[in-house]
Design a protein around this motif. Structure first.
Motif, PDB file in Angstrom:
ATOM      1  N   GLN A  88       0.835  -1.190   0.000  1.00  0.00           N
ATOM      2  CA  GLN A  88       0.000   0.000   0.000  1.00  0.00           C
ATOM      3  C   GLN A  88       0.878   1.251   0.000  1.00  0.00           C
ATOM      4  O   GLN A  88       2.007   1.234   0.480  1.00  0.00           O
ATOM      5  N   ARG A  89       0.317   2.332  -0.527  1.00  0.00           N
ATOM      6  CA  ARG A  89       1.066   3.586  -0.546  1.00  0.00           C
ATOM      7  C   ARG A  89       1.226   4.110   0.876  1.00  0.00           C
ATOM      8  O   ARG A  89       0.476   3.760   1.785  1.00  0.00           O
ATOM      9  N   LEU A  90       2.206   4.974   1.043  1.00  0.00           N
ATOM     10  CA  LEU A  90       2.412   5.594   2.341  1.00  0.00           C
ATOM     11  C   LEU A  90       1.335   6.644   2.583  1.00  0.00           C
ATOM     12  O   LEU A  90       0.973   7.395   1.687  1.00  0.00           O
ATOM     13  N   LEU A  91       0.851   6.685   3.812  1.00  0.00           N
ATOM     14  CA  LEU A  91      -0.153   7.674   4.150  1.00  0.00           C
ATOM     15  C   LEU A  91       0.495   9.032   4.398  1.00  0.00           C
ATOM     16  O   LEU A  91       1.539   9.127   5.043  1.00  0.00           O
ATOM     17  N   GLN A  92      -0.144  10.062   3.889  1.00  0.00           N
ATOM     18  CA  GLN A  92       0.255  11.430   4.162  1.00  0.00           C
ATOM     19  C   GLN A  92      -0.608  11.978   5.301  1.00  0.00           C
ATOM     20  O   GLN A  92      -1.701  11.469   5.566  1.00  0.00           O
ATOM     21  N   PRO A  93      -0.140  13.024   5.989  1.00  0.00           N
ATOM     22  CA  PRO A  93      -0.978  13.603   7.055  1.00  0.00           C
ATOM     23  C   PRO A  93      -2.385  13.953   6.583  1.00  0.00           C
ATOM     24  O   PRO A  93      -3.350  13.776   7.332  1.00  0.00           O
ATOM     25  N   GLU A  94      -2.526  14.404   5.344  1.00  0.00           N
ATOM     26  CA  GLU A  94      -3.845  14.789   4.843  1.00  0.00           C
ATOM     27  C   GLU A  94      -4.798  13.595   4.776  1.00  0.00           C
ATOM     28  O   GLU A  94      -6.020  13.772   4.789  1.00  0.00           O
ATOM     29  N   ASP A  95      -4.236  12.388   4.723  1.00  0.00           N
ATOM     30  CA  ASP A  95      -5.083  11.190   4.725  1.00  0.00           C
ATOM     31  C   ASP A  95      -5.820  11.014   6.049  1.00  0.00           C
ATOM     32  O   ASP A  95      -6.747  10.207   6.135  1.00  0.00           O
ATOM     33  N   LEU A  96      -5.407  11.741   7.079  1.00  0.00           N
ATOM     34  CA  LEU A  96      -6.030  11.643   8.393  1.00  0.00           C
ATOM     35  C   LEU A  96      -7.073  12.726   8.618  1.00  0.00           C
ATOM     36  O   LEU A  96      -7.527  12.930   9.742  1.00  0.00           O
TER      37      LEU A  96
END
Length: 341
Positions: A88-96
């Motif tokens: 899976q791709r790495l989560l960015q802060p905006e994903d939260l």
């Protein structure tokens, strides 16, 4: 067992980098939270037990029926994540952005539109002291006002880590096609959604109805369900911008295979699950607003069945594939009214 579980929770949170958010898919077993005075809540200082600690205690008690239900849901989610997700791709802060924070009660709530999220925002406002009295007295406009409730994306990686280690994380989900039918009805088929219709409905009509009348092209007020589904399946839609949150998949909003959720509530058992979360938060005296009417669940199924009745099996299959991960991760069966090829 408690120390091993705590290490797993710390491992998941420790995967947060200084500039890039990298969340591990650590095993989803309960972890007792221990003192962390940096966040300032009384229970973090050891004065009282946190919601996460209370859930851990209940998880050890074989007499707690609801705790057993939620433990089984966590296990099913963990198993489905293991079977159906790969790299899976790495989560960015905006994903939260959809994960809301209640520091006073140690809660992380990932909201999914069309799954009682307005009422949960009302409850969080009441818990935080930003609104007094009955949560039902808080208007939907106030509940959704930007900035009223902090998001996990607003914090630094170090602050996110602390909350992931110590807070109770929960989300509520719904049968995917019933949620989709509700989004269509409330946002595109009803007259009070004029702004939404102009933004999305007009775009759908202009793209998918070659001989549309000028009024329909401008207002987007008469989008048919088949046109809405064709818009969702059109590759251009997600190339132009992400899905709107009202029809984005729940797993894409909340990332349940990357973030650890302690309680997976369901719209179908909303009253019981909401009371369970509020009990863990020490707010049993707070009534969750407006549980579905006795016939609410049946009405939701009937609406979805009626809307999908005229959709061809070919498009039913394509749409099921689009939302398949939500069915798998949250243990929903394919609806009986579908004619899947």
């Amino acid at each position: 067992m408690g120390r091993r579980c705590c290490r797993r929770r710390v491992l998941a949170a420790a995967c947060l980098g200084a500039t890039l958010l990298v969340l591990c898919a650590a095993p989803r077993s309960l972890r007792p939270a221990f003192g962390n005075r940096a966040l300032g809540s009384s229970w973090l200082g050891g004065e009282k037990r946190s919601p996460l600690q209370k859930l851990y205690d209940l998880d050890q008690d074989p007499r707690s029926t609801l705790a057993k239900v939620h433990r089984q849901r966590r296990d099913l989610l963990n198993s489905a994540c293991s079977r159906h997700t790969r790299r899976q791709r790495l989560l960015q802060p905006e994903d939260l952005r959809h994960v809301l924070v209640d520091d006073a009660h140690g809660l992380l709530y990932c909201y999914v539109p069309k799954v009682a999220c307005t009422n949960w925002k009302r409850v969080l406002l009441a818990l935080s002291g930003q609104a007094r009295g009955d949560p039902r007295a808080i208007s939907a406009q106030e509940a959704h006002a930007p900035g009223r409730l902090p998001s996990l994306a607003d914090f630094s990686p170090a602050e996110i880590n602390r909350r992931l280690r110590a807070y109770l994380a929960f989300l509520f989900v719904r049968e995917p096609f019933e949620r989709l039918a509700s989004a269509y009805r409330n946002k595109l088929a009803r007259p009070y959604s004029a702004a939404f219709q102009r933004r999305y409905g007009a775009r759908i009509v202009q793209r998918l109805r070659p001989r549309a009348l000028p009024d329909a092209r401008a207002r987007g007020h008469d989008v048919r369900f088949a046109e809405f589904l064709a818009y969702l399946l059109d590759p251009r839609t997600r190339r132009e911008e992400p899905f709107n949150e009202h029809w984005e998949r729940a797993h894409a909003l909340c990332h349940p295979c990357r973030l650890r959720y302690d309680v997976v509530g369901k719209f179908e058992t909303l009253a019981e699950d909401a009371a369970f979360v509020l009990g863990l938060a020490g707010a049993s005296d707070l009534s969750f607003p407006g549980p579905p009417r006795p016939r609410g669940a049946a009405a939701s199924r009937d609406l979805a069945a009626r809307l999908f009745r005229d959709i061809s099996p070919f498009y039913q299959r394509r749409l099921f594939d689009l939302y398949k991960m939500d069915f798998l991760l949250f243990n929903y069966s394919a609806p009986s009214y579908l004619r899947l090829l």
